[in-house]
Structure formats: C-alpha cells, structure tokens
Scaffold this motif. Structure first.
Motif, PDB file in Angstrom:
ATOM      1  N   PRO A  84      -2.258   0.331 -36.592  1.00 59.20           N
ATOM      2  CA  PRO A  84      -3.806  -0.266 -36.052  1.00 59.20           C
ATOM      3  C   PRO A  84      -4.662  -0.475 -37.051  1.00 59.20           C
ATOM      4  O   PRO A  84      -5.025   0.205 -37.998  1.00 59.20           O
ATOM      5  N   VAL A  85      -5.179  -1.763 -37.032  1.00 65.73           N
ATOM      6  CA  VAL A  85      -6.438  -1.961 -37.944  1.00 65.73           C
ATOM      7  C   VAL A  85      -7.350  -2.764 -36.830  1.00 65.73           C
ATOM      8  O   VAL A  85      -7.182  -3.916 -36.368  1.00 65.73           O
ATOM      9  N   GLY A  86      -8.493  -2.272 -36.662  1.00 65.98           N
ATOM     10  CA  GLY A  86      -9.457  -2.750 -35.989  1.00 65.98           C
ATOM     11  C   GLY A  86     -10.284  -3.860 -36.764  1.00 65.98           C
ATOM     12  O   GLY A  86     -10.110  -4.159 -37.895  1.00 65.98           O
ATOM     13  N   ILE A 161      -2.447   7.980 -29.921  1.00 68.94           N
ATOM     14  CA  ILE A 161      -4.113   8.628 -29.939  1.00 68.94           C
ATOM     15  C   ILE A 161      -4.398   8.825 -31.283  1.00 68.94           C
ATOM     16  O   ILE A 161      -3.803   9.689 -31.967  1.00 68.94           O
ATOM     17  N   THR A 162      -5.494   8.250 -31.897  1.00 66.88           N
ATOM     18  CA  THR A 162      -5.901   8.475 -33.288  1.00 66.88           C
ATOM     19  C   THR A 162      -6.982   9.651 -33.279  1.00 66.88           C
ATOM     20  O   THR A 162      -8.034   9.692 -32.449  1.00 66.88           O
ATOM     21  N   LEU A 163      -6.592  10.800 -34.032  1.00 63.28           N
ATOM     22  CA  LEU A 163      -7.502  11.979 -34.060  1.00 63.28           C
ATOM     23  C   LEU A 163      -8.286  11.920 -35.214  1.00 63.28           C
ATOM     24  O   LEU A 163      -9.367  12.724 -34.979  1.00 63.28           O
ATOM     25  N   VAL A 277       1.627  11.186 -39.633  1.00 67.64           N
ATOM     26  CA  VAL A 277       0.999  11.864 -40.712  1.00 67.64           C
ATOM     27  C   VAL A 277       0.310  10.880 -41.610  1.00 67.64           C
ATOM     28  O   VAL A 277       0.523   9.904 -42.037  1.00 67.64           O
ATOM     29  N   SER A 278      -1.355  10.945 -41.552  1.00 69.59           N
ATOM     30  CA  SER A 278      -2.023   9.992 -42.089  1.00 69.59           C
ATOM     31  C   SER A 278      -3.276  10.629 -42.296  1.00 69.59           C
ATOM     32  O   SER A 278      -3.881  11.470 -41.648  1.00 69.59           O
ATOM     33  N   ASN A 279      -4.001  10.053 -43.487  1.00 69.08           N
ATOM     34  CA  ASN A 279      -5.338  10.299 -43.520  1.00 69.08           C
ATOM     35  C   ASN A 279      -6.213   8.874 -43.534  1.00 69.08           C
ATOM     36  O   ASN A 279      -7.261   8.961 -44.203  1.00 69.08           O
ATOM     37  N   ALA A 282      -7.322   7.194 -46.513  1.00 61.74           N
ATOM     38  CA  ALA A 282      -8.529   7.878 -47.164  1.00 61.74           C
ATOM     39  C   ALA A 282      -9.939   6.877 -46.941  1.00 61.74           C
ATOM     40  O   ALA A 282     -10.687   6.791 -47.861  1.00 61.74           O
ATOM     41  N   ARG A 283     -10.100   6.775 -45.560  1.00 64.62           N
ATOM     42  CA  ARG A 283     -11.376   6.037 -45.270  1.00 64.62           C
ATOM     43  C   ARG A 283     -12.281   6.934 -44.352  1.00 64.62           C
ATOM     44  O   ARG A 283     -13.334   6.585 -44.121  1.00 64.62           O
ATOM     45  N   GLN A 284     -12.072   8.253 -44.172  1.00 67.25           N
ATOM     46  CA  GLN A 284     -12.646   9.165 -43.580  1.00 67.25           C
ATOM     47  C   GLN A 284     -13.240  10.233 -44.142  1.00 67.25           C
ATOM     48  O   GLN A 284     -14.369  10.803 -43.967  1.00 67.25           O
ATOM     49  N   ILE A 310       4.563   8.094 -41.094  1.00 68.44           N
ATOM     50  CA  ILE A 310       3.607   8.310 -42.062  1.00 68.44           C
ATOM     51  C   ILE A 310       2.966   7.080 -42.322  1.00 68.44           C
ATOM     52  O   ILE A 310       3.365   5.912 -42.063  1.00 68.44           O
ATOM     53  N   ASP A 311       1.582   7.015 -42.828  1.00 68.32           N
ATOM     54  CA  ASP A 311       0.841   6.247 -43.555  1.00 68.32           C
ATOM     55  C   ASP A 311       0.109   6.700 -44.301  1.00 68.32           C
ATOM     56  O   ASP A 311      -0.388   7.860 -44.511  1.00 68.32           O
ATOM     57  N   SER A 312      -0.877   5.877 -45.033  1.00 68.46           N
ATOM     58  CA  SER A 312      -1.915   6.004 -46.071  1.00 68.46           C
ATOM     59  C   SER A 312      -1.482   6.087 -47.552  1.00 68.46           C
ATOM     60  O   SER A 312      -0.600   7.023 -48.100  1.00 68.46           O
ATOM     61  N   PHE A 332       4.053   3.165 -42.088  1.00 70.56           N
ATOM     62  CA  PHE A 332       3.269   1.962 -41.784  1.00 70.56           C
ATOM     63  C   PHE A 332       2.315   1.760 -43.106  1.00 70.56           C
ATOM     64  O   PHE A 332       1.984   2.629 -44.107  1.00 70.56           O
ATOM     65  N   SER A 333       1.852   0.490 -43.407  1.00 69.87           N
ATOM     66  CA  SER A 333       0.983   0.171 -44.274  1.00 69.87           C
ATOM     67  C   SER A 333      -0.339  -0.625 -43.614  1.00 69.87           C
ATOM     68  O   SER A 333       0.161  -1.964 -43.418  1.00 69.87           O
ATOM     69  N   GLY A 334      -1.412  -0.259 -43.731  1.00 69.40           N
ATOM     70  CA  GLY A 334      -2.554  -0.948 -43.273  1.00 69.40           C
ATOM     71  C   GLY A 334      -3.050  -2.142 -44.149  1.00 69.40           C
ATOM     72  O   GLY A 334      -2.760  -3.377 -43.572  1.00 69.40           O
TER      73      GLY A 334
HETATM   74  C1  LIG Z   1      -9.903  -2.088 -42.409  1.00 70.41           C
HETATM   75  C2  LIG Z   1      -8.991  -0.996 -41.582  1.00 70.41           C
HETATM   76  C3  LIG Z   1      -9.272  -0.772 -40.256  1.00 70.41           C
HETATM   77  C4  LIG Z   1      -8.644   0.214 -39.611  1.00 70.41           C
HETATM   78  N1  LIG Z   1      -8.700   0.631 -38.236  1.00 70.41           N
HETATM   79  C5  LIG Z   1      -8.015   1.573 -37.588  1.00 70.41           C
HETATM   80  C6  LIG Z   1      -7.973   1.592 -36.136  1.00 70.41           C
HETATM   81  O1  LIG Z   1      -9.008   0.690 -35.475  1.00 70.41           O
HETATM   82  N2  LIG Z   1      -7.390   2.519 -35.532  1.00 70.41           N
HETATM   83  C7  LIG Z   1      -6.542   3.477 -36.486  1.00 70.41           C
HETATM   84  O2  LIG Z   1      -6.003   4.222 -35.712  1.00 70.41           O
HETATM   85  N3  LIG Z   1      -6.570   3.467 -37.516  1.00 70.41           N
HETATM   86  C8  LIG Z   1      -7.187   2.279 -38.310  1.00 70.41           C
HETATM   87  N4  LIG Z   1      -6.962   2.248 -39.644  1.00 70.41           N
HETATM   88  C9  LIG Z   1      -6.122   2.982 -40.352  1.00 70.41           C
HETATM   89  C10 LIG Z   1      -4.685   2.461 -40.512  1.00 70.41           C
HETATM   90  O3  LIG Z   1      -3.929   2.397 -39.218  1.00 70.41           O
HETATM   91  C11 LIG Z   1      -3.807   3.302 -41.446  1.00 70.41           C
HETATM   92  O4  LIG Z   1      -3.774   4.719 -41.124  1.00 70.41           O
HETATM   93  C12 LIG Z   1      -4.385   3.154 -42.797  1.00 70.41           C
HETATM   94  O5  LIG Z   1      -4.598   1.669 -43.041  1.00 70.41           O
HETATM   95  C13 LIG Z   1      -3.140   3.692 -43.783  1.00 70.41           C
HETATM   96  O6  LIG Z   1      -3.480   3.452 -45.108  1.00 70.41           O
HETATM   97  P1  LIG Z   1      -3.127   2.110 -46.070  1.00 70.41           P
HETATM   98  O7  LIG Z   1      -3.944   1.162 -45.799  1.00 70.41           O
HETATM   99  O8  LIG Z   1      -3.538   2.700 -47.532  1.00 70.41           O
HETATM  100  O9  LIG Z   1      -1.791   1.731 -45.902  1.00 70.41           O
HETATM  101  C14 LIG Z   1      -7.573   1.186 -40.115  1.00 70.41           C
HETATM  102  C15 LIG Z   1      -7.453   0.936 -41.660  1.00 70.41           C
HETATM  103  C16 LIG Z   1      -8.256  -0.162 -42.325  1.00 70.41           C
HETATM  104  C17 LIG Z   1      -7.893  -0.305 -43.735  1.00 70.41           C
END
Ligand SMILES: Cc1cc2nc3c(=O)[nH]c(=O)nc-3n(C[C@H](O)[C@H](O)[C@H](O)COP(=O)(O)O)c2cc1C
Length: 382
Positions: A84-86, A161-163, A277-279, A282-284, A310-312, A332-334
């Motif tokens: 998911p990417v908002g 569900i995103t935690l 499994v995700s961080n 590293a956006r949070q 897994i992602d991140s 996954f790769s966002g």
């Molecule tokens: C621009 C952006 C928006 C994101 N929005 C959401 C979101 O709406 N919901 C969510 O669960 N994760 C969101 N994520 C996290 C991604 O689902 C995912 O965990 C993350 O992109 C993985 O890291 P990577 O970009 O290094 O592959 C977002 C990530 C990015 C980069």
C-alpha cells in the motif's frame, strides 16, 4: 533486440529512480523518496539486504525454474507484490489503477491503501483476483466498520491492518514542500508544475488526487498530510480493534509493521493469518531495526503459525530470494513501483514487475535452486 520483457534503457530500480526524479515535481518525488529525521534508516534497510550472502550450487540443470509461491490458498506467479502506498496518483496520475491492472495480469498481490486516490470499487473491478485492502484504523469505530463493510462488498481478497503509524510522521521534506490535499498553490507547487508539463497535463486530465475512499470523513482541508493521518487514525491500533476486525472479516487478515516478538505472539493469539515484517520503508522511525533484522529474529513457531511476508528496502529480485532464505514467502517494494511510475508513467508498472520477475528467476538459476518453494536457509553462506 533484447528478449527481455522490459525497456533495457532502465534495467534496474536505480535507473527508474534517477529518471523519476527528473520527470516529476519535487514535492511528489520527495513524498515517495523521503525517510525521516536523518534518513539513515533507508540506507540501513538496503545494507541489511547486502549483507545476506547465498552460496551457489552448480552441477544442476537450471533451464527451467518455478518462481511461483502459494499464500492464503492462492498461488501467485511471482513472490513479489505492490504494497500500500497512499496518494499513489500524485506520483503519476492514474498510477493506482495502472498498478492494480498490471498486478492482475501478472498474478501478483496489489494492496490498496486507505489513503489511496482511486475508488476502491474501481480497483476491485480491475484486480478481482489479487486485490487486498490496507486499513489504517479509523479513530471512529463506526467509520472503521463502514470501511470494512465497503471493502468486503467490493470483493477484496485480504485485509491488511497497518500498525506502524500510531501518529503521522514529521517528515521535514514534506513540511518544507508544503504538501496538502487538495494542492495549495504555493510558489513551489506552481513552479514545479510549470517545469514538469507532462505531469501537470496528465494531472489536469485525471483531476487532482485526493483521498477518495475516506474523503467524506475529512473535516478540515487545511490540514497537512501528517495532521490528517493523525486526526483520522486511531493513535496506536489496539488489540480490541484487531479482535473487532477479526470478527467482521472472514478472509485472510494480515498485520503490517510487525517487528517485536510480543506483537508476533499477539498476532497468533488474535487469530491473524499473516504478518508483513516492515519498518514502513524507514519513514516513521529512523532508529528502528531493519525488517531483515526483525525477520531473522522471528521464532520458529511464527513460521509455523503465520504466513510471513516482508518489505522495506527490497530493490532487486535477489533481495526477494534473500528474504525467502530467511523465511519470507512474499516480498513487497513500495518505492520501486513509484519510481517506475514516475519514470515511465503507466508503463512503469509492467517495467518493475518484469525486472523483478527476471531477477528472481536468474537468481534461482544462478544459485541452483529449481523452485522458490524450495529456497530456504540452507543456501545462506553464514
Ligand atoms: C510514499 C509512500 C507512501 C506509503 N503509504 C502507505 C500507506 O498508505 N499504507 C501503508 O500501510 N504503508 C504505506 N507505505 C509503506 C509501504 O507500504 C511499504 O511498507 C514501504 O514502502 C516499504 O519500503 P520500500 O519503499 O523501501 O520498499 C508507504 C510508503 C511510501 C514510500
């Protein structure tokens, strides 16, 4: 002519990233690319993948390998999906529908964000077999119930569900760029739109992106992104809410953002089917462990009782295989997908999928593993 099914001028995600930076406004690029604080976590995420070594085995016929994977009773053609990417349509207008359509064609999971910019019914129609929905837990319990009902009716196959967003993040790049929805016409936004005319024309054609699936619950259009996320979502998803969702949702239920062992145990206790499994790329939290470190620490029983994903930091097919060596069935790769969209528009969806398909296949061939199902820790060098 190359027999590869992607444009070989951009053979890797780094190529797409470079081109995306040129083709889209800085506020869109920064939104996707940003980490948090000193933005060190992003590099650590990559480094953790780099450190995983695999020892190749030769003397095997690898002319044909099977890269499919089965999760939640369904076989996907590639062990790699769109997380998911908002605000997806801000990177490239129409990105979310293009990604969902490409995911359906390639038979890989597509996860639609609560904060997506395309009607969830449209996505469910475009990707009926592979669409999953990601829930940011609304503060208001009635809103949560209504949203889950809408998702169910639309026919989504799994609920995530995103935690890991108990509060909206303070990302300095986003604050500096003054990003708000609908766009506020600041000098930077006007200038950036002028110097990226293709993006601007496409945006005018598609209409301004907005959080269409939760728009009716937004009261204040003056809020920045982080404030809106904080005011809409529960400040820390609680276990009673997980239980509520479990009672309302019969399909696969997944928790995303798991890193701590206590949360693994709670996932099992509360009848969850899988974890990502995700961080959060590293956006949070810049100080968090990498998802690879967390994956390594999962207890054996987690692999027996839950589907592990897994992602991140995933940027290559090799990373997907590395993660499988540590027990992740799907990666996954966002950012990769959104660099692809920024670089190539709608064609970027297919480009990213085909790069990963090719790289996963070649990696398995290179190490002498005939199927992704067979890939396990015995290939790890250490
Ligand atoms: C621009 C952006 C928006 C994101 N929005 C959401 C979101 O709406 N919901 C969510 O669960 N994760 C969101 N994520 C996290 C991604 O689902 C995912 O965990 C993350 O992109 C993985 O890291 P990577 O970009 O290094 O592959 C977002 C990530 C990015 C980069």
């Amino acid at each position: 002519m190359s027999s590869l099914k992607y444009d070989t001028r951009y053979p890797g995600i780094a190529d797409l990233k470079r081109r995306a930076k040129r083709r889209i406004p800085n506020f869109a690029y920064d939104y996707v690319n940003a980490g948090i604080d000193d933005e060190v976590g992003k590099q650590r995420n990559r480094q953790a993948f780099h450190e995983i070594e695999l020892t190749p085995r030769y003397l095997t016929d690898v002319s044909s390998v099977d890269i499919s994977t089965e999760i939640f009773g369904k076989r996907y053609d590639i062990p790699f999906g769109v997380p998911p990417v908002g605000l997806g349509n801000m990177m490239w207008p129409g990105a979310e529908l293009a990604l969902a359509t490409a995911a359906q064609k390639a038979n890989i999971p597509y996860i639609l964000s609560t904060f997506s910019t395309t009607d969830l019914n449209e996505i469910a129609r475009a990707a009926p077999d592979v669409c999953w929905f990601q829930l940011y837990m609304p503060n208001d319990i009635e809103v949560a119930k209504e949203l889950i009902q809408n998702v169910k009716q639309a026919g989504f196959n799994a609920l995530v569900i995103t935690l890991d967003i108990p509060v909206g993040a303070k990302r300095n790049r986003e604050l500096r760029n003054g990003l708000k929805l609908p766009f506020k016409l600041t000098p930077n936004i006007i200038w950036q739109s002028m110097i990226h005319p293709i993006w601007s024309i496409e945006t005018l054609r598609h209409g301004q992106p907005d959080f269409v699936n939760v728009l009716k619950y937004r009261k204040d259009t003056n809020e920045g992104l982080a404030q809106f996320i904080s005011s809409f979502t529960q400040a820390g998803v609680t276990l009673d809410r997980v239980k509520m969702v479990r009672d309302l949702w019969d399909g696969p239920l997944i928790l995303k953002g798991i890193q701590d062992q206590r949360n693994v145990e709670e996932s099992i206790d509360y009848g969850v089917d899988g974890i990502i499994v995700s961080n959060h790329g590293a956006r949070q939290l810049d100080a968090g462990p990498t998802s690879i470190a967390s994956l390594k620490q999962l207890p054996e029983y987690a692999h027996e009782k839950l589907t592990i994903m897994i992602d991140s930091g995933v940027r290559t097919g090799l990373d997907v295989v590395r993660a499988k060596a540590l027990g992740a069935q799907m990666a996954f790769s966002g950012r990769s997908f959104f660099y692809g969209m920024g670089a190539m528009g709608k064609k970027g969806a297919n480009q990213v999928i085909e790069i990963f398909r090719d790289e996963i296949t070649r990696t398995l061939q290179q190490i002498g593993c005939l199927s992704f199902d067979e890939m396990d820790g015995s290939w790890l060098s250490e």
